[in-house]
Design a protein around this motif. Structure first.
Motif, PDB file in Angstrom:
ATOM      1  N   ASP A  26     -15.431   3.307   4.164  1.00 22.22           N
ATOM      2  CA  ASP A  26     -16.571   4.057   3.631  1.00 22.22           C
ATOM      3  C   ASP A  26     -16.163   4.899   2.428  1.00 22.22           C
ATOM      4  OD1 ASP A  26     -16.549   6.759   6.108  1.00 22.22           O
ATOM      5  OD2 ASP A  26     -14.956   5.745   5.003  1.00 22.22           O
ATOM      6  N   SER A  27     -14.879   5.006   2.171  1.00 24.78           N
ATOM      7  CA  SER A  27     -14.391   5.665   0.967  1.00 24.78           C
ATOM      8  C   SER A  27     -13.240   4.832   0.416  1.00 24.78           C
ATOM      9  CB  SER A  27     -13.912   7.093   1.265  1.00 24.78           C
ATOM     10  OG  SER A  27     -12.805   7.055   2.143  1.00 24.78           O
ATOM     11  N   GLN A  28     -12.810   5.170  -0.787  1.00 23.47           N
ATOM     12  CA  GLN A  28     -11.678   4.432  -1.343  1.00 23.47           C
ATOM     13  C   GLN A  28     -10.418   4.762  -0.558  1.00 23.47           C
ATOM     14  OE1 GLN A  28     -11.197   4.857  -5.538  1.00 23.47           O
ATOM     15  NE2 GLN A  28     -13.205   4.000  -6.028  1.00 23.47           N
ATOM     16  N   LEU A  29      -9.537   3.749  -0.461  1.00 26.31           N
ATOM     17  CA  LEU A  29      -8.317   3.926   0.320  1.00 26.31           C
ATOM     18  C   LEU A  29      -7.469   5.062  -0.239  1.00 26.31           C
ATOM     19  CD1 LEU A  29      -6.654   2.666   2.684  1.00 26.31           C
ATOM     20  CD2 LEU A  29      -5.365   1.459   0.910  1.00 26.31           C
ATOM     21  N   LEU A  37       0.826  -1.210   0.000  1.00 25.61           N
ATOM     22  CA  LEU A  37       0.000   0.000   0.000  1.00 25.61           C
ATOM     23  C   LEU A  37       0.861   1.261   0.000  1.00 25.61           C
ATOM     24  CD1 LEU A  37      -2.915  -0.905   2.449  1.00 25.61           C
ATOM     25  CD2 LEU A  37      -2.883  -0.966  -0.044  1.00 25.61           C
ATOM     26  N   ILE A  38       1.927   1.237   0.765  1.00 28.90           N
ATOM     27  CA  ILE A  38       2.802   2.414   0.811  1.00 28.90           C
ATOM     28  C   ILE A  38       3.458   2.659  -0.545  1.00 28.90           C
ATOM     29  CG2 ILE A  38       4.943   3.314   1.779  1.00 28.90           C
ATOM     30  CD1 ILE A  38       4.108   2.132   4.436  1.00 28.90           C
ATOM     31  N   ASP A  77       9.622  15.626   3.023  1.00 29.96           N
ATOM     32  CA  ASP A  77       9.280  15.543   4.440  1.00 29.96           C
ATOM     33  C   ASP A  77       7.794  15.303   4.633  1.00 29.96           C
ATOM     34  OD1 ASP A  77      11.657  18.162   5.371  1.00 29.96           O
ATOM     35  OD2 ASP A  77      11.917  16.010   5.005  1.00 29.96           O
ATOM     36  N   ALA A  78       6.988  16.015   3.855  1.00 36.26           N
ATOM     37  CA  ALA A  78       5.539  15.853   3.965  1.00 36.26           C
ATOM     38  C   ALA A  78       5.111  14.439   3.565  1.00 36.26           C
ATOM     39  CB  ALA A  78       4.822  16.884   3.079  1.00 36.26           C
ATOM     40  N   THR A  79       5.775  13.868   2.577  1.00 31.84           N
ATOM     41  CA  THR A  79       5.450  12.507   2.136  1.00 31.84           C
ATOM     42  C   THR A  79       5.785  11.494   3.217  1.00 31.84           C
ATOM     43  OG1 THR A  79       5.938  13.164  -0.154  1.00 31.84           O
ATOM     44  CG2 THR A  79       5.783  10.817   0.303  1.00 31.84           C
ATOM     45  N   GLN A  80       6.902  11.645   3.874  1.00 31.69           N
ATOM     46  CA  GLN A  80       7.270  10.733   4.960  1.00 31.69           C
ATOM     47  C   GLN A  80       6.280  10.851   6.118  1.00 31.69           C
ATOM     48  OE1 GLN A  80      11.303  11.731   5.918  1.00 31.69           O
ATOM     49  NE2 GLN A  80      12.130  10.918   4.007  1.00 31.69           N
ATOM     50  N   GLU A  81       5.905  12.058   6.438  1.00 31.92           N
ATOM     51  CA  GLU A  81       4.934  12.256   7.511  1.00 31.92           C
ATOM     52  C   GLU A  81       3.590  11.637   7.145  1.00 31.92           C
ATOM     53  OE1 GLU A  81       5.380  13.490  10.459  1.00 31.92           O
ATOM     54  OE2 GLU A  81       3.259  13.439  11.069  1.00 31.92           O
ATOM     55  N   THR A  82       3.211  11.784   5.887  1.00 32.80           N
ATOM     56  CA  THR A  82       1.953  11.185   5.425  1.00 32.80           C
ATOM     57  C   THR A  82       1.999   9.667   5.564  1.00 32.80           C
ATOM     58  OG1 THR A  82       1.615  13.000   3.838  1.00 32.80           O
ATOM     59  CG2 THR A  82       0.401  10.956   3.453  1.00 32.80           C
ATOM     60  N   ALA A  83       3.109   9.055   5.189  1.00 33.19           N
ATOM     61  CA  ALA A  83       3.240   7.602   5.283  1.00 33.19           C
ATOM     62  C   ALA A  83       3.158   7.134   6.736  1.00 33.19           C
ATOM     63  CB  ALA A  83       4.556   7.154   4.650  1.00 33.19           C
ATOM     64  N   MET A  84       3.779   7.877   7.628  1.00 38.50           N
ATOM     65  CA  MET A  84       3.731   7.489   9.047  1.00 38.50           C
ATOM     66  C   MET A  84       2.316   7.576   9.591  1.00 38.50           C
ATOM     67  SD  MET A  84       7.287   8.810  10.756  1.00 38.50           S
ATOM     68  CE  MET A  84       7.155  10.515  10.248  1.00 38.50           C
ATOM     69  N   ARG A  85       1.596   8.627   9.220  1.00 38.52           N
ATOM     70  CA  ARG A  85       0.216   8.741   9.695  1.00 38.52           C
ATOM     71  C   ARG A  85      -0.666   7.672   9.040  1.00 38.52           C
ATOM     72  NH1 ARG A  85      -1.288  15.198  10.195  1.00 38.52           N
ATOM     73  NH2 ARG A  85       0.663  15.831  11.194  1.00 38.52           N
ATOM     74  N   PHE A  86      -0.351   7.353   7.815  1.00 38.43           N
ATOM     75  CA  PHE A  86      -1.091   6.301   7.129  1.00 38.43           C
ATOM     76  C   PHE A  86      -0.942   4.976   7.873  1.00 38.43           C
ATOM     77  CE2 PHE A  86      -2.970   4.260   3.476  1.00 38.43           C
ATOM     78  CZ  PHE A  86      -2.353   3.025   3.403  1.00 38.43           C
ATOM     79  N   LEU A  87       0.284   4.629   8.247  1.00 37.54           N
ATOM     80  CA  LEU A  87       0.530   3.385   8.989  1.00 37.54           C
ATOM     81  C   LEU A  87      -0.152   3.410  10.359  1.00 37.54           C
ATOM     82  CD1 LEU A  87       4.310   2.818   8.174  1.00 37.54           C
ATOM     83  CD2 LEU A  87       2.363   1.515   7.299  1.00 37.54           C
ATOM     84  N   ILE A 120      -5.194  10.384   0.447  1.00 38.49           N
ATOM     85  CA  ILE A 120      -4.974  11.733  -0.072  1.00 38.49           C
ATOM     86  C   ILE A 120      -5.463  12.772   0.938  1.00 38.49           C
ATOM     87  CG2 ILE A 120      -5.781  13.383  -1.827  1.00 38.49           C
ATOM     88  CD1 ILE A 120      -5.542  11.170  -3.882  1.00 38.49           C
ATOM     89  N   GLY A 121      -6.533  12.429   1.649  1.00 35.25           N
ATOM     90  CA  GLY A 121      -7.004  13.315   2.709  1.00 35.25           C
ATOM     91  C   GLY A 121      -5.955  13.494   3.792  1.00 35.25           C
ATOM     92  N   ILE A 122      -5.270  12.386   4.158  1.00 40.34           N
ATOM     93  CA  ILE A 122      -4.183  12.479   5.137  1.00 40.34           C
ATOM     94  C   ILE A 122      -3.058  13.357   4.590  1.00 40.34           C
ATOM     95  CG2 ILE A 122      -2.400  11.174   6.347  1.00 40.34           C
ATOM     96  CD1 ILE A 122      -4.276   8.806   6.408  1.00 40.34           C
ATOM     97  N   ALA A 123      -2.713  13.141   3.316  1.00 41.73           N
ATOM     98  CA  ALA A 123      -1.629  13.931   2.700  1.00 41.73           C
ATOM     99  C   ALA A 123      -1.978  15.418   2.684  1.00 41.73           C
ATOM    100  CB  ALA A 123      -1.362  13.423   1.287  1.00 41.73           C
TER     101      ALA A 123
END
Lengths: 132, 180
Positions: free
Chosen positions: B63-66, B20-21, B44-54, B71-74
């Motif tokens: 209830d929505s597509q992954l 997924l990542i 940096d923003a991409t790494q932070e997004t991945a960490m929050r995703f995990l 993208i909402g997290i990003a």
């Protein structure tokens, strides 16, 4: 579609060509390790194998039974000659005991012979009484 | 991404999380580059997004597509970085802002690549919300509903925002010689 929409659609390929310079999965996920259950199984199996080896190593040796053939009894023979009895055992490792002289007939007498022998013994006893 | 992989990822399966990542890191990165205009900040923003995703994948309820959910997290991460960037000194911000700007070429016979670069430059001058809506609708090709879900607003708001953004771009392009 308006011009600006077309231009944006055409610029999409350049936008999507951008890629992250690295592997976030490799950077953020913990390193792969052996799952817990197979490792427990392997540990248990190893412990059982080790215990079995230790038991076999320290188990006292048990003589295995062997088939003992039925042997015919050895018939002892006794020698009654005093001279032979006086001989020291140092001269011979074995002592020959012959209980029955070889000259003695061991065959079972017949009935007639037995009765005749019995009558002879009776007459001998009577003769000895008369002489006394 | 199939439902089985997503379900495994929610349960913490390493291979599923890795898949997924890897499938989404480029989406997060180019979104960050487009909205922040700075490759280092975008990384940096991409790494932070991945960490929050995990961290939050276990709470994904489907209830929505992954992809829309990630993208909402990003977007949230990018907005936080943008606020931090805006707090920098004018010299720093000016330097960062200059990376986002590409001088428009007055040449009528500009190549297609230059035209696209010009267009992206004009996009960076849009207000943040309009730039987000245009990027998600036209570059990530999300539907109006998915764009609204990612931006946490109503679909009607997205339509209006996109309309305003296109009008601004058309106006700026019309001011340049021979670029309409």
């Amino acid at each position: 579609m308006s011009s600006i929409r077309k231009q944006l659609a055409q610029a999409r390929a350049d936008y999507r060509a951008q890629e992250y310079p690295g592997n976030l999965a490799h950077d953020l996920l913990p390193p792969r390790k052996i799952t817990r259950y197979p490792s427990i199984f392997i540990s248990a199996l190893s412990g059982a194998a080790l215990a079995a080896c230790l038991i076999l190593a320290f188990q006292p040796s048990i003589p295995t039974p062997t088939n003992v053939a039925i042997q015919t009894p050895i018939k002892p023979t006794l020698t009654t000659q005093p001279a032979v009895a006086a001989q020291t055992t140092t001269q011979s490792e074995t002592i020959d005991f012959t209980l029955v002289p070889e000259s003695m007939d061991l065959s079972v007498p017949s009935w007639d012979a037995f009765q005749e022998q019995a009558n002879q013994s009776t007459e001998t006893t009577a003769t000895s009484r008369e002489s006394v | 991404m199939d439902a089985l992989t997503i379900d495994k990822a929610r349960r913490g399966n390493r291979d599923a999380l890795s898949a997924l990542i890897l499938a989404n890191q480029d989406v997060w990165y180019r979104l960050a580059v487009g909205l922040l205009g700075n490759s280092e900040a975008a990384r940096d923003a991409t790494q932070e997004t991945a960490m929050r995703f995990l961290k939050n994948i276990a709470n994904f309820n489907g209830d929505s597509q992954l992809r829309t959910w990630s993208i909402g997290i990003a977007l949230n991460v990018i907005r936080e970085h943008r606020r931090q960037l805006s707090l920098r000194t004018p010299e720093e911000y000016g330097f960062i802002a200059s990376e986002r700007r590409i001088s428009p070429s007055p040449d009528h016979s500009a190549s297609l690549a230059e035209h696209h670069a010009l267009l992206r430059s004009l996009l960076t001058d849009l207000p943040d919300r309009q730039r987000e809506a245009i990027t998600l609708r036209f570059f990530e090709e999300l539907s109006v509903d998915d764009t609204a879900a990612a931006m946490n607003c109503a679909p009607g708001t997205i339509k209006a925002t996109v309309h305003q953004a296109l009008r601004t771009l058309r106006s700026k392009l019309s001011k340049l010689k021979g670029l309409i």
